[in-house]
Design a protein around this motif. Sequence first.
Motif, PDB file in Angstrom:
ATOM      1  N   LYS A   1       0.530  -1.437  -0.050  1.00  0.00           N
ATOM      2  CA  LYS A   1      -0.496   0.234   0.014  1.00  0.00           C
ATOM      3  C   LYS A   1       1.292   1.378  -0.192  1.00  0.00           C
ATOM      4  CE  LYS A   1      -4.150   1.511   0.856  1.00  0.00           C
ATOM      5  NZ  LYS A   1      -5.577   1.361   0.421  1.00  0.00           N
ATOM      6  N   LYS A   2       2.504   0.846   0.549  1.00  0.00           N
ATOM      7  CA  LYS A   2       2.685   2.368   1.181  1.00  0.00           C
ATOM      8  C   LYS A   2       3.899   2.433  -0.784  1.00  0.00           C
ATOM      9  CE  LYS A   2       4.760   1.884   5.555  1.00  0.00           C
ATOM     10  NZ  LYS A   2       5.944   1.825   6.361  1.00  0.00           N
ATOM     11  N   SER A   3       4.267   1.544  -0.648  1.00  0.00           N
ATOM     12  CA  SER A   3       4.599   1.695  -2.228  1.00  0.00           C
ATOM     13  C   SER A   3       3.487   1.696  -3.267  1.00  0.00           C
ATOM     14  CB  SER A   3       6.125   0.059  -2.323  1.00  0.00           C
ATOM     15  OG  SER A   3       5.955   0.233  -1.529  1.00  0.00           O
ATOM     16  N   THR A   4       2.797   1.450  -3.549  1.00  0.00           N
ATOM     17  CA  THR A   4       2.381   1.728  -4.693  1.00  0.00           C
ATOM     18  C   THR A   4       0.964   3.331  -4.694  1.00  0.00           C
ATOM     19  OG1 THR A   4       0.148   0.712  -4.132  1.00  0.00           O
ATOM     20  CG2 THR A   4       1.516  -1.132  -5.120  1.00  0.00           C
ATOM     21  N   ALA A   5       1.662   4.138  -3.542  1.00  0.00           N
ATOM     22  CA  ALA A   5       1.048   5.361  -2.987  1.00  0.00           C
ATOM     23  C   ALA A   5       2.548   6.541  -4.173  1.00  0.00           C
ATOM     24  CB  ALA A   5       0.843   5.363  -2.012  1.00  0.00           C
ATOM     25  N   LYS A   6       3.435   5.407  -4.385  1.00  0.00           N
ATOM     26  CA  LYS A   6       4.604   6.658  -4.552  1.00  0.00           C
ATOM     27  C   LYS A   6       4.467   6.976  -6.036  1.00  0.00           C
ATOM     28  CE  LYS A   6       6.635   5.340  -0.210  1.00  0.00           C
ATOM     29  NZ  LYS A   6       7.878   4.351   0.332  1.00  0.00           N
ATOM     30  N   GLU A   7       5.346   7.313  -6.986  1.00  0.00           N
ATOM     31  CA  GLU A   7       5.722   7.227  -7.958  1.00  0.00           C
ATOM     32  C   GLU A   7       6.713   6.021  -7.830  1.00  0.00           C
ATOM     33  OE1 GLU A   7       5.044   8.458 -10.698  1.00  0.00           O
ATOM     34  OE2 GLU A   7       3.455  10.267  -9.402  1.00  0.00           O
ATOM     35  N   PRO A   8       7.089   5.136  -8.737  1.00  0.00           N
ATOM     36  CA  PRO A   8       5.884   4.980 -10.426  1.00  0.00           C
ATOM     37  C   PRO A   8       4.655   4.182 -10.188  1.00  0.00           C
ATOM     38  CG  PRO A   8       8.062   3.550 -10.312  1.00  0.00           C
ATOM     39  CD  PRO A   8       7.814   4.024  -9.046  1.00  0.00           C
ATOM     40  N   PHE A   9       4.645   4.069  -9.374  1.00  0.00           N
ATOM     41  CA  PHE A   9       3.434   2.985  -9.253  1.00  0.00           C
ATOM     42  C   PHE A   9       1.611   3.955  -8.905  1.00  0.00           C
ATOM     43  CE2 PHE A   9       6.364   0.263  -8.148  1.00  0.00           C
ATOM     44  CZ  PHE A   9       6.933  -0.568  -9.099  1.00  0.00           C
ATOM     45  N   LYS A  10       1.436   5.296  -8.266  1.00  0.00           N
ATOM     46  CA  LYS A  10       1.229   5.671  -7.603  1.00  0.00           C
ATOM     47  C   LYS A  10      -0.424   6.013  -9.066  1.00  0.00           C
ATOM     48  CE  LYS A  10       0.077  10.790  -5.986  1.00  0.00           C
ATOM     49  NZ  LYS A  10       0.525  11.875  -5.411  1.00  0.00           N
ATOM     50  N   GLY A  11      -1.152   5.447  -8.556  1.00  0.00           N
ATOM     51  CA  GLY A  11      -2.589   5.452  -9.039  1.00  0.00           C
ATOM     52  C   GLY A  11      -2.409   4.231 -10.169  1.00  0.00           C
ATOM     53  N   GLN A  12      -2.045   3.571 -10.201  1.00  0.00           N
ATOM     54  CA  GLN A  12      -1.589   2.248 -11.401  1.00  0.00           C
ATOM     55  C   GLN A  12      -2.696   1.443 -10.306  1.00  0.00           C
ATOM     56  OE1 GLN A  12       1.833   1.976 -13.016  1.00  0.00           O
ATOM     57  NE2 GLN A  12       1.631   3.646 -13.059  1.00  0.00           N
ATOM     58  N   PHE A  13      -2.105   1.322  -9.293  1.00  0.00           N
ATOM     59  CA  PHE A  13      -2.925  -0.433  -8.795  1.00  0.00           C
ATOM     60  C   PHE A  13      -4.024  -0.181  -7.259  1.00  0.00           C
ATOM     61  CE2 PHE A  13       1.192  -0.970 -10.384  1.00  0.00           C
ATOM     62  CZ  PHE A  13       1.290  -2.547 -10.532  1.00  0.00           C
ATOM     63  N   LYS A  14      -4.519  -1.177  -7.361  1.00  0.00           N
ATOM     64  CA  LYS A  14      -5.769  -0.318  -6.162  1.00  0.00           C
ATOM     65  C   LYS A  14      -5.597  -1.947  -5.677  1.00  0.00           C
ATOM     66  CE  LYS A  14      -9.520   0.237  -4.677  1.00  0.00           C
ATOM     67  NZ  LYS A  14     -10.011   0.868  -3.487  1.00  0.00           N
ATOM     68  N   LEU A  15      -5.505  -2.036  -4.242  1.00  0.00           N
ATOM     69  CA  LEU A  15      -5.336  -3.494  -3.534  1.00  0.00           C
ATOM     70  C   LEU A  15      -6.950  -3.717  -2.774  1.00  0.00           C
ATOM     71  CD1 LEU A  15      -1.826  -1.721  -3.867  1.00  0.00           C
ATOM     72  CD2 LEU A  15      -1.749  -2.937  -1.358  1.00  0.00           C
ATOM     73  N   ILE A  16      -6.283  -5.547  -3.216  1.00  0.00           N
ATOM     74  CA  ILE A  16      -7.750  -5.585  -2.166  1.00  0.00           C
ATOM     75  C   ILE A  16      -7.181  -6.643  -1.026  1.00  0.00           C
ATOM     76  CG2 ILE A  16      -9.597  -6.912  -3.019  1.00  0.00           C
ATOM     77  CD1 ILE A  16     -10.367  -5.429  -5.254  1.00  0.00           C
ATOM     78  N   LYS A  17      -7.557  -6.273   0.166  1.00  0.00           N
ATOM     79  CA  LYS A  17      -7.647  -8.022   1.125  1.00  0.00           C
ATOM     80  C   LYS A  17      -8.954  -8.649   0.635  1.00  0.00           C
ATOM     81  CE  LYS A  17      -6.552  -5.078   4.907  1.00  0.00           C
ATOM     82  NZ  LYS A  17      -6.651  -4.416   6.430  1.00  0.00           N
ATOM     83  N   THR A  18      -8.058  -9.575   1.105  1.00  0.00           N
ATOM     84  CA  THR A  18      -9.628 -11.024   0.365  1.00  0.00           C
ATOM     85  C   THR A  18      -9.229 -12.145   1.682  1.00  0.00           C
ATOM     86  OG1 THR A  18      -7.535 -12.922  -0.865  1.00  0.00           O
ATOM     87  CG2 THR A  18      -8.513 -10.961  -2.340  1.00  0.00           C
ATOM     88  N   LYS A  19     -10.277 -13.318   2.048  1.00  0.00           N
ATOM     89  CA  LYS A  19      -9.980 -13.987   2.415  1.00  0.00           C
ATOM     90  C   LYS A  19      -9.142 -14.629   1.969  1.00  0.00           C
ATOM     91  CE  LYS A  19     -14.264 -12.251   5.082  1.00  0.00           C
ATOM     92  NZ  LYS A  19     -15.841 -13.206   5.013  1.00  0.00           N
ATOM     93  N   CYS A  20      -9.170 -16.165   2.711  1.00  0.00           N
ATOM     94  CA  CYS A  20      -8.575 -17.469   2.091  1.00  0.00           C
ATOM     95  C   CYS A  20      -8.591 -17.453   0.889  1.00  0.00           C
ATOM     96  CB  CYS A  20      -8.792 -18.207   3.410  1.00  0.00           C
ATOM     97  SG  CYS A  20      -7.775 -20.324   2.983  1.00  0.00           S
ATOM     98  N   MET A  21      -7.922 -18.330  -0.378  1.00  0.00           N
ATOM     99  CA  MET A  21      -8.027 -18.326  -1.281  1.00  0.00           C
ATOM    100  C   MET A  21      -7.583 -19.205  -1.453  1.00  0.00           C
ATOM    101  SD  MET A  21      -6.451 -15.335  -3.732  1.00  0.00           S
ATOM    102  CE  MET A  21      -5.136 -14.086  -3.050  1.00  0.00           C
ATOM    103  N   ASP A  22      -7.684 -20.836  -0.079  1.00  0.00           N
ATOM    104  CA  ASP A  22      -7.089 -22.118  -0.041  1.00  0.00           C
ATOM    105  C   ASP A  22      -5.932 -22.327  -0.922  1.00  0.00           C
ATOM    106  OD1 ASP A  22      -8.828 -24.248   0.324  1.00  0.00           O
ATOM    107  OD2 ASP A  22      -9.680 -24.321  -1.060  1.00  0.00           O
ATOM    108  N   MET A  23      -5.178 -21.301  -0.872  1.00  0.00           N
ATOM    109  CA  MET A  23      -3.675 -22.140  -0.696  1.00  0.00           C
ATOM    110  C   MET A  23      -2.515 -21.585   0.085  1.00  0.00           C
ATOM    111  SD  MET A  23      -3.364 -20.367  -4.888  1.00  0.00           S
ATOM    112  CE  MET A  23      -1.490 -21.520  -5.358  1.00  0.00           C
TER     113      MET A  23
END
Length: 80
Positions: free
Chosen positions: A29-51
Amino acid sequence: MKVKRQLILICTGKDCKKSGGKELYRELKKSTAKEPFKGQFKLIKTKCMDMCKSAPLAVAKDFYFKKTSPLKVLEVLKKP
Ligand code: FES
Protein backbone atom coordinates in the motif's frame (compact mmCIF):
# COMPACT_ATOMS: atom_id res chain seq x y z
CA MET A 1 -12.47 10.20 -17.56
CA LYS A 2 -11.96 6.62 -16.50
CA VAL A 3 -8.74 5.64 -14.80
CA LYS A 4 -7.58 2.09 -15.40
CA ARG A 5 -6.07 0.47 -12.37
CA GLN A 6 -4.79 -3.05 -12.00
CA LEU A 7 -5.92 -5.09 -9.06
CA ILE A 8 -3.59 -6.62 -6.53
CA LEU A 9 -5.25 -9.22 -4.34
CA ILE A 10 -3.65 -9.93 -1.01
CA CYS A 11 -4.84 -12.74 1.17
CA THR A 12 -5.38 -11.78 4.79
CA GLY A 13 -6.86 -15.08 5.84
CA LYS A 14 -5.78 -16.75 9.06
CA ASP A 15 -2.65 -18.55 7.79
CA CYS A 16 -1.48 -15.71 5.56
CA LYS A 17 -1.93 -13.26 8.43
CA LYS A 18 0.33 -15.43 10.59
CA SER A 19 2.93 -15.51 7.80
CA GLY A 20 2.95 -11.75 7.25
CA GLY A 21 -0.03 -11.07 5.00
CA LYS A 22 -0.95 -7.86 6.80
CA GLU A 23 2.63 -6.55 6.61
CA LEU A 24 2.69 -7.43 2.93
CA TYR A 25 -0.51 -5.42 2.44
CA ARG A 26 0.83 -2.44 4.38
CA GLU A 27 4.15 -2.39 2.52
CA LEU A 28 2.52 -2.71 -0.89
CA LYS A 29 0.00 0.00 0.00
CA LYS A 30 2.86 2.36 0.92
CA SER A 31 4.94 1.48 -2.14
CA THR A 32 2.11 1.75 -4.64
CA ALA A 33 1.18 5.19 -3.30
CA LYS A 34 4.55 6.53 -4.45
CA GLU A 35 5.94 7.13 -7.93
CA PRO A 36 6.24 5.32 -10.36
CA PHE A 37 3.21 3.25 -9.24
CA LYS A 38 0.99 6.07 -8.02
CA GLY A 39 -2.62 5.63 -9.17
CA GLN A 40 -1.94 2.46 -11.15
CA PHE A 41 -2.93 -0.21 -8.67
CA LYS A 42 -5.83 -1.00 -6.41
CA LEU A 43 -5.10 -3.24 -3.44
CA ILE A 44 -7.78 -5.57 -2.19
CA LYS A 45 -7.66 -7.69 0.94
CA THR A 46 -9.22 -11.08 0.45
CA LYS A 47 -10.24 -13.93 2.67
CA CYS A 48 -8.56 -17.32 2.36
CA MET A 49 -7.81 -18.22 -1.27
CA ASP A 50 -7.35 -21.89 -0.39
CA MET A 51 -3.60 -21.94 -0.94
CA CYS A 52 -2.57 -21.66 2.69
CA LYS A 53 0.63 -23.69 2.26
CA SER A 54 1.93 -20.87 0.07
CA ALA A 55 1.29 -18.11 2.62
CA PRO A 56 1.62 -15.17 2.39
CA LEU A 57 -0.14 -15.05 -0.94
CA ALA A 58 -0.76 -12.24 -3.42
CA VAL A 59 -2.19 -12.16 -6.93
CA ALA A 60 -1.21 -9.46 -9.43
CA LYS A 61 -0.77 -9.24 -13.20
CA ASP A 62 -2.06 -12.80 -13.68
CA PHE A 63 0.61 -14.20 -11.34
CA TYR A 64 0.27 -15.97 -8.03
CA PHE A 65 2.99 -14.79 -5.66
CA LYS A 66 3.56 -17.63 -3.26
CA LYS A 67 5.53 -17.22 -0.03
CA THR A 68 6.17 -13.73 -1.25
CA SER A 69 7.59 -10.45 0.00
CA PRO A 70 6.80 -6.88 -1.06
CA LEU A 71 10.05 -6.68 -3.04
CA LYS A 72 9.22 -9.72 -5.18
CA VAL A 73 5.79 -8.30 -6.02
CA LEU A 74 7.16 -4.84 -6.80
CA GLU A 75 9.80 -6.28 -9.12
CA VAL A 76 7.11 -7.88 -11.26
CA LEU A 77 4.92 -4.75 -11.12
CA LYS A 78 7.80 -2.68 -12.52
CA LYS A 79 7.92 -4.78 -15.66
CA PRO A 80 5.70 -3.39 -18.44
S1 FES B 1 -5.12 -17.94 4.52
FE1 FES B 1 -4.27 -17.15 2.70
S2 FES B 1 -4.63 -18.75 1.32
FE2 FES B 1 -5.53 -19.48 3.11
